[in-house]
Design a protein around this motif. Sequence first.
Motif, PDB file in Angstrom:
ATOM      1  N   GLN A 195       0.466  -1.293   0.171  1.00 18.95           N
ATOM      2  CA  GLN A 195       0.285  -0.161  -0.076  1.00 18.95           C
ATOM      3  C   GLN A 195       0.669   1.510  -0.128  1.00 18.95           C
ATOM      4  O   GLN A 195       1.672   1.021   0.517  1.00 18.95           O
ATOM      5  N   VAL A 196       0.381   1.709  -1.054  1.00 23.00           N
ATOM      6  CA  VAL A 196       1.697   3.157  -1.211  1.00 23.00           C
ATOM      7  C   VAL A 196       1.323   4.308   0.274  1.00 23.00           C
ATOM      8  O   VAL A 196      -0.630   4.754   0.309  1.00 23.00           O
ATOM      9  N   GLN A 197       2.496   4.885   1.169  1.00 24.91           N
ATOM     10  CA  GLN A 197       1.789   5.257   1.797  1.00 24.91           C
ATOM     11  C   GLN A 197       2.395   7.145   1.386  1.00 24.91           C
ATOM     12  O   GLN A 197       3.676   7.008   1.535  1.00 24.91           O
ATOM     13  N   LEU A 198       1.668   8.340   1.457  1.00 18.12           N
ATOM     14  CA  LEU A 198       3.354   9.521   1.678  1.00 18.12           C
ATOM     15  C   LEU A 198       2.727  10.086   2.863  1.00 18.12           C
ATOM     16  O   LEU A 198       1.896  10.242   3.578  1.00 18.12           O
ATOM     17  N   GLN A 199       4.189  11.024   3.452  1.00 17.61           N
ATOM     18  CA  GLN A 199       3.869  11.612   4.476  1.00 17.61           C
ATOM     19  C   GLN A 199       4.399  12.974   4.849  1.00 17.61           C
ATOM     20  O   GLN A 199       6.040  12.550   4.498  1.00 17.61           O
ATOM     21  N   GLU A 200       4.277  13.433   4.239  1.00 16.76           N
ATOM     22  CA  GLU A 200       4.783  15.395   4.469  1.00 16.76           C
ATOM     23  C   GLU A 200       4.922  15.516   5.814  1.00 16.76           C
ATOM     24  O   GLU A 200       4.850  15.085   7.275  1.00 16.76           O
ATOM     25  N   SER A 201       6.639  16.276   6.368  1.00 17.45           N
ATOM     26  CA  SER A 201       7.448  16.660   7.324  1.00 17.45           C
ATOM     27  C   SER A 201       8.264  18.042   7.010  1.00 17.45           C
ATOM     28  O   SER A 201       8.387  18.596   6.081  1.00 17.45           O
ATOM     29  N   GLY A 202       8.306  18.388   7.833  1.00 14.42           N
ATOM     30  CA  GLY A 202       8.562  20.435   7.977  1.00 14.42           C
ATOM     31  C   GLY A 202       8.126  21.010   8.201  1.00 14.42           C
ATOM     32  O   GLY A 202       7.902  20.595  10.244  1.00 14.42           O
ATOM     33  N   PRO A 203       8.796  22.163   9.435  1.00 12.32           N
ATOM     34  CA  PRO A 203       8.614  23.214  10.564  1.00 12.32           C
ATOM     35  C   PRO A 203       6.798  23.765   9.834  1.00 12.32           C
ATOM     36  O   PRO A 203       6.393  24.055   8.918  1.00 12.32           O
ATOM     37  N   GLY A 204       6.140  23.804  10.657  1.00 13.21           N
ATOM     38  CA  GLY A 204       5.273  24.098  10.657  1.00 13.21           C
ATOM     39  C   GLY A 204       4.944  25.878  11.043  1.00 13.21           C
ATOM     40  O   GLY A 204       3.619  26.148  10.634  1.00 13.21           O
ATOM     41  N   LEU A 205       5.714  26.593  10.847  1.00 11.73           N
ATOM     42  CA  LEU A 205       6.141  27.773  11.382  1.00 11.73           C
ATOM     43  C   LEU A 205       7.163  29.081  10.912  1.00 11.73           C
ATOM     44  O   LEU A 205       8.318  27.729  11.096  1.00 11.73           O
ATOM     45  N   VAL A 206       6.565  29.619   9.871  1.00 13.49           N
ATOM     46  CA  VAL A 206       7.377  29.861   9.180  1.00 13.49           C
ATOM     47  C   VAL A 206       7.284  31.497   8.621  1.00 13.49           C
ATOM     48  O   VAL A 206       6.616  31.927   8.312  1.00 13.49           O
ATOM     49  N   LYS A 207       8.811  31.937   9.108  1.00 18.57           N
ATOM     50  CA  LYS A 207       8.855  33.368   9.260  1.00 18.57           C
ATOM     51  C   LYS A 207       8.317  34.275   7.865  1.00 18.57           C
ATOM     52  O   LYS A 207       9.253  33.579   6.806  1.00 18.57           O
TER      53      LYS A 207
END
Lengths: 112, 117
Positions: free
Chosen positions: B1-13
């Motif tokens: 089963q193909v799965q994708l997961q985003e990651s990274g900062p939730g706040l950017v200036k």
Amino acid sequence: QSALTQPRSVSGSPGQSVTISCTGTSSDVGGYNYVSWYQQHPGKAPKLMIFDVTKRPSGVPDRFSGSKSGNTASLTISGLQAEDEADYFCCAYGATYDYGVPFGGGTRLTVL
Amino acid sequence: QVQLQESGPGLVKPSQTLSLTCTVSGASITGDGYYWSWIRQRPGMGLEWIGYIYYSGTTYYNTSLKSRVIISVDTSKTQFSLRLTSVTAADTAIYYCARSEAWFDPWGQGILVTVSS
């Protein structure tokens, strides 16, 4: 690229049928058989319901069907159920390299 | 089963660069002719395609964002990434990654990125 035009809202009672339209141009909806439809419940990611105008992915009930006439595509949901209440978005792949991939503005389906 | 997961900062200036990564599992990022896309949804609004990349590195971008967007792929890590420069409050949105052909499926769960000082 221009967004595709969808009605802001539609509604129907359980067991009834509703149709959501998606109007584009000859450069997107009318020019290619690559219209897709997505269902989005609040707080959730969109889910593919129809692709290539009329095809259903595995697991999508056959109550969902798609069609196209000219520059307008349609999603019909028959035998409405409470869980069908959601936002629905259309999308039309076209000449992506110079046109992009437009989505419709979305239609809120309310099951009365 | 193909799965994708985003990651990274939730706040950017404001004026800084938004950087997100999408990790693909259950499928090869180099196989079957798929493209790998980024799509965003601003609060209370519809979906906006940002762009996509093929495993070879070929990219296509939304013309309205093209001057600020870079999408890249790391096939060894089965990841692809989004960089959006010079962000403003108008870039506040849920960012989704998705596998694409002439449609988008599956999608990641999405990541909310807020642009604020």
